[in-house]
Motif scaffolding. Structure first.
Motif, short mmCIF file in Angstrom:
data_model
loop_
_atom_site.label_atom_id
_atom_site.label_comp_id
_atom_site.label_asym_id
_atom_site.label_seq_id
_atom_site.Cartn_x
_atom_site.Cartn_y
_atom_site.Cartn_z
N ARG A 12 0.86 -1.18 0.00
CA ARG A 12 0.00 0.00 0.00
C ARG A 12 0.90 1.23 0.00
O ARG A 12 1.81 1.33 0.80
N ASP A 14 0.35 4.84 0.61
CA ASP A 14 -0.65 5.79 1.10
C ASP A 14 -0.54 7.17 0.46
O ASP A 14 -1.57 7.77 0.14
N ASP A 15 0.67 7.68 0.27
CA ASP A 15 0.80 9.04 -0.27
C ASP A 15 0.37 9.13 -1.74
O ASP A 15 0.12 10.22 -2.25
N HIS A 17 -2.25 7.03 -2.75
CA HIS A 17 -3.61 6.48 -2.69
C HIS A 17 -3.76 5.26 -3.59
O HIS A 17 -4.69 5.17 -4.40
N TYR A 19 -2.49 0.80 -4.17
CA TYR A 19 -1.73 -0.41 -3.89
C TYR A 19 -0.96 -0.71 -5.17
O TYR A 19 -1.50 -0.56 -6.27
N ASP A 35 -10.24 7.20 0.25
CA ASP A 35 -11.03 6.87 1.43
C ASP A 35 -12.08 7.94 1.65
O ASP A 35 -11.82 9.14 1.54
N ARG A 40 -13.45 2.53 1.52
CA ARG A 40 -12.31 2.63 0.60
C ARG A 40 -12.91 2.44 -0.80
O ARG A 40 -13.41 1.37 -1.14
#
Length: 118
Positions: A12, A14-15, A17, A19, A35, A40
């Motif tokens: 993942r 995150d920064d 958004h 995977y 999100d 999600r």
């Protein structure tokens, strides 16, 4: 003959958004999300053509959905790949929400205001 190809790994990011699935350290594909409250929202999945036909999309999507579920998030399958995966795997039914006009409108606004969309 032994298969010596590297084992795909999903992470993942995150920064960004999303995977990503990597093979031998190279990004082979991604599934993008945003999100929204306790949801999600998965809206785009792609696998590089050089990696097509290896089952990487299913592996990527399963890992992403498992992570969302483990994080206590509900899944909204806007992406056709994610929706198709879910149609064959009813073990995610209890944590899946339908795509609604409200979610569509929210995502459109979210993506227009977010620099560097996935």
């Amino acid at each position: 003959m032994t298969d010596t190809s590297p084992t795909p790994a999903v992470e993942r990011v995150d920064d960004r958004h999303r995977y990503e699935i990597r093979v031998g350290g190279r990004r082979a594909g991604l599934t993008a999300y945003r999100d929204h409250g306790g949801q999600r929202v998965f809206f785009h999945t792609e696998i590089d053509g050089a990696y097509a036909g290896r089952g990487l999309a299913s592996r990527l999507i399963r890992a992403a959905l498992d992570d969302a579920r483990a994080s206590g998030l509900r899944i909204v399958p806007m992406c056709p790949f994610v929706a198709a995966f879910l149609s064959k795997h009813d073990d995610y039914e209890a944590v899946t929400d339908p795509v609604t006009p409200q979610v569509l409108e929210w995502l459109d606004t979210e993506l227009r205001r977010t620099p560097g969309r996935s």
